[in-house]
Write a protein that holds these residues in place. Structure first.
Motif, PDB file in Angstrom:
ATOM      1  N   THR A 122     -40.084  -5.780  -4.619  1.00  0.00           N
ATOM      2  CA  THR A 122     -40.189  -4.725  -5.624  1.00  0.00           C
ATOM      3  C   THR A 122     -41.584  -4.122  -5.599  1.00  0.00           C
ATOM      4  N   PHE A 123     -41.666  -2.865  -6.059  1.00  0.00           N
ATOM      5  CA  PHE A 123     -42.954  -2.185  -6.147  1.00  0.00           C
ATOM      6  C   PHE A 123     -42.889  -1.215  -7.319  1.00  0.00           C
ATOM      7  N   THR A 124     -43.935  -1.203  -8.142  1.00  0.00           N
ATOM      8  CA  THR A 124     -43.985  -0.333  -9.309  1.00  0.00           C
ATOM      9  C   THR A 124     -45.097   0.689  -9.126  1.00  0.00           C
ATOM     10  N   PRO A 125     -44.758   1.907  -8.688  1.00  0.00           N
ATOM     11  CA  PRO A 125     -45.789   2.942  -8.529  1.00  0.00           C
ATOM     12  C   PRO A 125     -46.206   3.512  -9.875  1.00  0.00           C
ATOM     13  N   THR A 126     -47.274   4.273  -9.850  1.00  0.00           N
ATOM     14  CA  THR A 126     -47.764   4.902 -11.075  1.00  0.00           C
ATOM     15  C   THR A 126     -47.406   6.369 -11.154  1.00  0.00           C
ATOM     16  N   VAL A 127     -47.023   6.970 -10.022  1.00  0.00           N
ATOM     17  CA  VAL A 127     -46.658   8.388 -10.008  1.00  0.00           C
ATOM     18  C   VAL A 127     -45.410   8.564  -9.166  1.00  0.00           C
TER      19      VAL A 127
ATOM     20  N   CYS B  39     -36.982   8.310 -16.322  1.00  0.00           N
ATOM     21  CA  CYS B  39     -37.657   9.083 -17.355  1.00  0.00           C
ATOM     22  C   CYS B  39     -39.094   8.582 -17.487  1.00  0.00           C
ATOM     23  N   SER B  40     -39.938   9.416 -18.024  1.00  0.00           N
ATOM     24  CA  SER B  40     -41.357   9.076 -18.087  1.00  0.00           C
ATOM     25  C   SER B  40     -41.630   7.849 -18.937  1.00  0.00           C
ATOM     26  N   ASN B  41     -40.713   7.470 -19.782  1.00  0.00           N
ATOM     27  CA  ASN B  41     -40.899   6.280 -20.617  1.00  0.00           C
ATOM     28  C   ASN B  41     -40.180   5.060 -20.064  1.00  0.00           C
ATOM     29  N   ASP B  42     -39.582   5.154 -18.866  1.00  0.00           N
ATOM     30  CA  ASP B  42     -38.858   4.038 -18.269  1.00  0.00           C
ATOM     31  C   ASP B  42     -39.749   3.278 -17.294  1.00  0.00           C
TER      32      ASP B  42
ATOM     33  N   LEU C  15     -51.786   0.273   2.601  1.00  0.00           N
ATOM     34  CA  LEU C  15     -50.954  -0.818   2.110  1.00  0.00           C
ATOM     35  C   LEU C  15     -51.100  -0.878   0.592  1.00  0.00           C
ATOM     36  N   LEU C  16     -49.975  -0.718  -0.117  1.00  0.00           N
ATOM     37  CA  LEU C  16     -49.991  -0.705  -1.574  1.00  0.00           C
ATOM     38  C   LEU C  16     -49.668  -2.072  -2.173  1.00  0.00           C
TER      39      LEU C  16
END
Length: 621
Positions: free
Chosen positions: A367-372, A336-339, A360-361
């Motif tokens: 682990t990786f936390t994308p923004t979109v 969800c958008s708030n998770d 390369l991100l």
């Protein structure tokens, strides 16, 4: 002749006090090692050619020695084991040579050491202890110090190869083994030497020593292997990226000519010679697996086959890594958008925005936390080396919007009524804090209510603060001292009036005239109304019967509203003076035609309806 003798004496003296020192390079296995055996008994005695001292099975006196597993043969000596009591062939009870120095300084130990390597530098070393304990106070100060000179001679004892002295070794409070050593080089063709130990001190109280673990071992100059492909003694590569040749070279600090033999090993323990590789450099064919490389080094080619005659360089480690498989995904994420948007795989990985190439991100993270939302690709990677998986693992992130429920709500309802609460959003699932599951619920109790709305697995919460508006109920009307106070049974947002026209926030009415009145109370938002009729007698606080035409009588205004009312007037001693009624509501301050004195007087009011109250007033002249 005298000059030649002087020069010879100078030369020998120079050798006798040369500097001690240990091998600073690599060392071979001991080619000679003397630990004097083990066991609880004394001895056995050394061969007669080893020493001019006399062997005893017990405490040695000046010019005597013994071989023992302890040093406390004299009450003034330390109680200590030999230097290596737990590493002897037979475990504990290792022995050492214990010497009580002769009164005359001179040689006390000599033996031949054979089987040495030609043209090779050796390290001689021995462990010594001054066995005298100054804490026992048997000798003056720390006693006569131990001072031993070591000499290495050729087999004919005509050429002194190296010598050095320990200097003064004073007695110490605790048993202290100290190692001393020196290095020397054999000549071409020379395979044996003679070791001599000389006592530089004299006999007497002190100068008693123990000697143990005498060894000879080859000494090589510090040698390291380097490669132009690496700045450290490790070369790392990924299988498939190994160069055809790995150039290696050995560097030695000493410019003396050396001979070499390169070796390799798969485990760093078992080594084999590499045929034909006998120079200071070696081009190692790119291996398909990890291995170690080192160099045997000697100063004569004949010594390379004798493990006691060569030394070894530090090893060089070639680490070949298998190409890692693509990382295993911990699953796509639907959030969800708030998770949290965190994606994860098993093991460290490099994260990209494309299945090949791309940007390369994030590097070296599981682990990786994308923004979109979108697809992201994890590539297995070994740390600190370019070795990555052939493919990348796709991990998808889907983001669903959180339902929009609007602002929290504050609402109210009238006592004994209900109010409807509306979640405010359609097409979702509802769960109220009351367990109801409809969009709208009806409540009849004040409190905090919440509704959780869910769509596509995403939830949001809206809160309703519900307040009950109480219906006003008049519980009492107080008219003490002519001040009207309207009291109600329970608190609320009320306003008050005596004429049902003008309402006020306060329930106090201080300046009303006597009469029959009605109190009105209403809830401000319309939740109820109450009224009550009451009587008010407002008594004068004083009067001034002085004939000036102003306030000359005690007059109770509005008494005519109470036809049954009577007002009895008394002086301060309780004497009845006058009774007033609705038909006769005034008093002029006289009794039987005579003026009464200025004073404080009392009254008793009986309204004739069961209400009686008393008070007082002043007569002023």
């Amino acid at each position: 002749m005298k000059t030649r003798c002087f020069l010879l004496l100078l030369l020998i003296t120079s050798y006798s006090y040369g500097q001690l020192g240990f091998c600073t390079g690599s060392k071979g296995d001991p080619i000679f090692f003397e630990n004097f055996g083990s066991g609880n008994a004394f001895g056995p005695a050394l061969p007669a050619t080893y020493t001019s001292y006399t062997f005893v099975s017990g405490l040695p006196n000046d010019g005597q020695y013994t071989i023992s597993n302890r040093t406390n043969l004299n009450a003034a000596w330390h109680n200590a084991p030999d230097h290596t009591p737990d590493t002897e062939t037979n475990g504990a009870n290792g022995r050492s040579l214990v010497v009580n120095a002769s009164f005359t300084a001179g040689e006390f130990y000599k033996r031949s050491v054979t089987g040495l390597c030609i043209n090779t530098t050796f390290e001689f070393s021995a462990w010594l202890m001054n066995v005298y304990s100054p804490s026992l106070g048997s000798c003056a100060g720390t006693g006569i110090p131990v001072d031993v000179t070591f000499e290495i001679w050729d087999a004919t004892e005509t050429t002194l190869l190296k010598t050095g002295s320990t200097g003064a070794i004073n007695g110490s409070p605790t048993a202290l083994w100290q190692q001393f050593g020196l290095t020397f080089t054999t000549f071409p063709g020379q395979t044996s030497v003679v070791l001599k130990m000389k006592n530089n001190g004299v006999g007497g109280c002190g100068n008693d020593l123990a000697i143990d673990d005498i060894s000879f071992r080859s000494c090589g100059d510090p040698a390291t292997i380097a490669s132009s492909l690496s700045t450290s003694p490790i070369f790392e590569a990924c299988l498939g990226n190994v160069p055809a040749m790995i150039p290696l070279s050995v560097a030695i600090s000493n410019a003396t000519p050396h001979v070499f033999q390169w070796q390799q090993s798969t485990d760093g323990t078992n080594w084999t010679d590499i045929p034909g590789e006998i120079s200071s450099s070696y081009n190692l064919p790119g291996p398909g697996s990890s291995q170690y490389v080192r160099v045997k080094i000697a100063q004569d080619a004949s010594n390379l086959s004798n493990p006691y005659c060569y030394t070894l360089s530090d090893y060089y480690h070639i680490l070949i890594y298998r190409i890692p498989p693509a990382p295993a995904s911990n699953g796509d994420r639907q959030v969800c958008s708030n998770d949290s948007f965190e994606l994860s795989v098993i093991g460290a990985a490099n994260w990209y925005d494309a299945p090949a190439g791309g940007n390369l991100l994030l590097a070296n993270s599981d682990t990786f936390t994308p923004t979109v939302a979108g697809s992201y690709y994890a590539e297995a990677s070994l740390p600190n080396i370019s070795c990555v998986s052939a493919t990348r693992t796709e991990v998808k992130l889907s983001v669903f919007p959180q339902p929009i429920v609007g602002l929290d709500v504050e609402t109210s309802f009238c006592e004994n009524k209900t109010v409807d609460l509306d979640a405010g959003i359609s097409g979702v699932d509802y769960v109220w804090s009351t367990t109801e599951i409809s969009k709208i619920i009806t409540v009849r109790t004040a409190g905090i209510y919440t509704v959780t709305v869910t769509k596509d697995g995403c939830s949001n919460v809206r809160t309703f603060s519900v307040v009950q508006k109480n219906t006003p109920v008049i519980s009492n009307i107080d008219t003490t001292n002519g001040i009207i106070t309207i009291e109600v049974t329970q608190p609320g947002d009320y306003e008050y009036s005596l004429d049902e026209i003008m309402y006020q926030d306060s329930n106090f009415f201080p300046n009303e005239i006597s009469g029959i009145k009605t109190a009105h109370v209403r809830e401000r938002t319309g939740c109820g109304f109450d009224s009550e009729v009451f009587s008010l007698i407002r008594m004068p606080e004083y009067f001034t019967p002085n004939g000036d035409g102003y306030n000359d009588t005690f007059d109770v205004a509005g008494l005519s509203y109470f036809p049954k009312a009577t007002i009895s007037i008394f002086n301060q001693y309780g004497k009845f003076l006058k009774m007033l009624t609705s038909g006769n509501p005034e008093w002029n301050g006289t009794l039987n035609g005579k003026l009464l004195a200025a004073d404080d007087y009392w009254y008793r009011v009986d309204l004739g309806n069961g209400k009686i109250f008393i008070g007082h007033f002043a007569l002023k002249r």
